[in-house]
Design a protein around this motif. Structure first.
Motif, PDB file in Angstrom:
ATOM      1  N   ASN A   1       0.841  -1.200   0.000  1.00 50.08           N
ATOM      2  CA  ASN A   1       0.000   0.000   0.000  1.00 50.08           C
ATOM      3  C   ASN A   1       0.876   1.249   0.000  1.00 50.08           C
ATOM      4  O   ASN A   1       1.434   1.622   1.040  1.00 50.08           O
ATOM      5  CB  ASN A   1      -0.921   0.005   1.223  1.00 50.08           C
ATOM      6  N   PRO A   2       1.013   1.934  -1.137  1.00 55.54           N
ATOM      7  CA  PRO A   2       1.856   3.128  -1.212  1.00 55.54           C
ATOM      8  C   PRO A   2       1.416   4.238  -0.265  1.00 55.54           C
ATOM      9  O   PRO A   2       2.203   5.132   0.048  1.00 55.54           O
ATOM     10  CB  PRO A   2       1.719   3.574  -2.681  1.00 55.54           C
ATOM     11  N   ALA A   3       0.172   4.188   0.210  1.00 52.81           N
ATOM     12  CA  ALA A   3      -0.333   5.231   1.100  1.00 52.81           C
ATOM     13  C   ALA A   3      -0.022   4.947   2.572  1.00 52.81           C
ATOM     14  O   ALA A   3      -0.248   5.799   3.428  1.00 52.81           O
ATOM     15  CB  ALA A   3      -1.846   5.391   0.917  1.00 52.81           C
ATOM     16  N   TYR A   4       0.493   3.745   2.855  1.00 48.73           N
ATOM     17  CA  TYR A   4       0.786   3.397   4.250  1.00 48.73           C
ATOM     18  C   TYR A   4       2.111   4.025   4.673  1.00 48.73           C
ATOM     19  O   TYR A   4       3.153   3.780   4.062  1.00 48.73           O
ATOM     20  CB  TYR A   4       0.854   1.887   4.433  1.00 48.73           C
ATOM     21  N   LEU A   5       2.081   4.822   5.730  1.00 45.66           N
ATOM     22  CA  LEU A   5       3.274   5.496   6.228  1.00 45.66           C
ATOM     23  C   LEU A   5       3.500   5.080   7.674  1.00 45.66           C
ATOM     24  O   LEU A   5       2.767   5.499   8.577  1.00 45.66           O
ATOM     25  CB  LEU A   5       3.120   7.012   6.130  1.00 45.66           C
ATOM     26  N   VAL A   6       4.522   4.284   7.901  1.00 47.14           N
ATOM     27  CA  VAL A   6       4.784   3.779   9.238  1.00 47.14           C
ATOM     28  C   VAL A   6       5.154   4.904  10.191  1.00 47.14           C
ATOM     29  O   VAL A   6       4.902   4.826  11.398  1.00 47.14           O
ATOM     30  CB  VAL A   6       5.894   2.703   9.196  1.00 47.14           C
TER      31      VAL A   6
END
Length: 402
Positions: free
Chosen positions: A128-133
Motif C-alpha cells: 500500500n503506497p499510502a501506508y506510512l509507518v
C-alpha cells in the motif's frame, strides 16, 4: 542456525536445573517462525537496488518504500539478536542445549516478540503506497528493553557480540551501497557525514567490547562489556533505520540524546468507585464483552474477581490510563501478521490485547514501541490479589479461562 533436538534427557534436565536454566522451546518456535525475515531482507535489498537504478531520492521519494526498508531492517536486527543469544548459550554448554539462563530467555523473548510486528508493517508498506509507518510509530525506534542480570553470563555477552558482528556487516554494506547511489551527494553532505559518524561510534563500542571479551574478563568486567555491546547494537539499529528513511537524519540527536526519563502517564481523573456504580465489565475487551456477559460462568468469575479486589479504585485507575493512552494514539489493538485483531486475553477479566506505538507509562510500568501487552487482574488460589501489565508475544487461542 537452528537446532534439531530430541527430547531432553534426564541428565540434560538435571544439569539445566542445577544451573538455574529454563526451557527454550517457545523461543525456538518463535525463532523458526521468524525465519522469513531473511527472505524479507533479500526483497528489501532488491528494492533498494531498484530505487537506486531509477535514481530515486529517498529523502523525498516514495515514503512507503522507505518504510518497507526501515521495518525490514528492524525485524532483521531483533531476529538476529535473539538467534545469536540462543546459539552462543548452546555453544558454551552443549550439555544444556535447549535451556538458557533467565536473563537470556527474557532478552530473546523481548526481541522475538517484535519480529512479527515489524514484518507486518514492512509488508503493509510494500502493498500500500499510502501506508506510512512514521505516522504510526515514533522513529527511529529503539530496541526492546535490555534484560538485567548481575553479573551478565559470559555466553550472553558473546551472543551479543556475535549479533553485533552480524548486524555491523549488513549495516556497513548497506551504508556503502547507499552512499554510492545518492544522486545529489553535495546536497546531503551533512546527513551523510552524520551517518558515517554514527557508524564510527557503533564500531568503536563493538571493537572495544570485543577486546575486553578476548581478555577472558572476570565478572566485574561484564557490566562494562555489556554496556558497550548495548550501545553498539542500538547505534547500528538506528543507523539502518536512518539509511532506510534518510529524512529522519536531520532531526536525529543520537542515542545519548534519547529521553531517559519515564514517559509521563496521560492524566486521568481519579475514579471514585462504589459497588453500586462500578461497571463489572469495564476491564473486558469490547469485542468479547457481549458474548461473555451471556455466559453464566463468566458472570460468576467477574463477580468473584471484584469481590476479592481490596482496592477497586486502583484497578479502575489502571484501566483508565489504558483508555487514555488509547485515545491519545500511544497504543492500539494488537493484530497478527494477517491483520486480524488478537482480541482479548483468555483469562478473566478478558482484557484487550494492545500494541504500543510510542512509549507510554501505564500502571507504573514503562512500555516501549512494538510491545504487546494486556491488563491482567486476578486473585490467585494461593492468596493475595494481583493487578499487572503483562507484556508478551500473544497469539490466537480458543481457550477461555474462568
Amino acid at each position: 542456525m537452528t537446532h534439531d533436538r530430541e527430547k531432553p534427557t534426564l541428565m540434560t534436565r538435571m544439569a539445566a536445573a542445577f544451573k538455574g536454566e529454563v526451557r527454550a522451546d517457545e523461543l525456538e518456535a518463535y525463532r523458526r517462525a521468524g525465519g522469513f525475515v531473511y527472505t524479507q531482507l533479500e526483497q528489501a535489498e532488491a528494492l533498494r537496488r531498484r530505487l537506486a537504478q531509477d535514481g530515486v531520492d529517498l529523502w523525498h521519494g516514495p515514503q512507503a518504500a522507505a518504510g518497507q526498508l526501515l521495518c525490514t531492517w528492524s525485524a532483521f536486527v531483533v531476529q538476529s539478536i535473539g538467534e545469536h543469544l540462543l546459539d552462543a548459550d548452546y555453544a558454551a554448554d552443549p550439555q544444556t542445549v535447549g535451556y538458557v539462563p533467565e536473563v537470556t530467555r527474557r532478552q530473546v523473548a523481548a526481541c522475538f516478540a517484535q519480529v512479527e510486528g515489524w514484518v507486518s508493517r514492512a509488508r503493509q508498506a510494500a502493498s500500500n503506497p499510502a501506508y506510512l509507518v512514521e505516522r504510526e510509530l515514533r522513529l527511529p525506534a529503539g530496541l526492546p528493553e535490555w534484560a538485567e542480570a548481575d553479573p551478565c553470563p559470559l555466553p550472553h555477552l558473546r551472543g551479543m557480540l556475535a549479533a553485533a558482528r552480524a548486524v555491523r556487516e549488513h549495516a556497513e554494506v548497506t551504508l556503502g551501497v547507499f552512499e554510492q547511489t545518492v544522486v545529489h551527494a553535495d546536497r546531503y553532505k551533512a546527513d551523510l557525514q552524520r551517518l558515517r559518524q554514527l557508524t564510527a561510534e557503533a564500531a568503536t563500542s563493538a571493537d572495544y567490547a570485543e577486546g575486553l571479551l578476548d581478555a577472558d574478563p572476570g565478572p566485574r568486567m561484564h557490566e562494562a562489556i555489556e554496556q558497550r555491546l548495548q550501545r553498539a547494537l542500538e547505534s547500528y539499529y538506528h543507523l539502518g533505520q536512518l539509511i532506510a528513511m534518510p529524512r529522519l537524519i536531520a532531526g536525529y540527536r543520537g542515542r545519548a540524546a534519547r529521553p531517559t526519563a519515564r514517559p509521563a502517564p496521560v492524566p486521568v481523573p481519579v475514579p471514585v468507585v462504589s459497588p453500586r456504580d462500578l461497571d463489572p465489565w469495564c476491564l473486558t475487551g469490547r469485542q468479547q464483552r457481549a458474548m461473555l456477559q451471556a455466559d453464566p460462568r463468566a458472570r460468576q468469575a467477574i463477580k468473584e474477581m471484584w469481590r476479592s479486589d481490596p482496592d477497586p479504585a486502583a484497578t479502575v485507575r489502571v484501566q483508565a490510563q489504558i483508555d487514555a493512552e488509547f485515545e491519545a494514539g500511544a497504543i492500539t489493538y494488537a493484530t497478527d501478521a494477517r491483520g486480524r485483531r488478537l482480541g482479548s486475553h483468555y483469562s478473566c477479566p478478558w482484557g484487550s490485547i494492545y500494541i504500543v506505538l510510542r512509549p507510554a507509562s501505564i500502571g507504573g510500568r514503562v512500555l516501549h514501541a512494538m510491545q504487546q501487552f494486556t491488563f491482567k487482574v486476578s486473585a490467585p488460589e494461593t492468596g493475595g490479589f494481583t493487578r499487572e501489565i503483562v507484556v508478551s508475544n500473544f497469539s490466537h487461542t480458543s481457550k477461555v479461562g474462568f
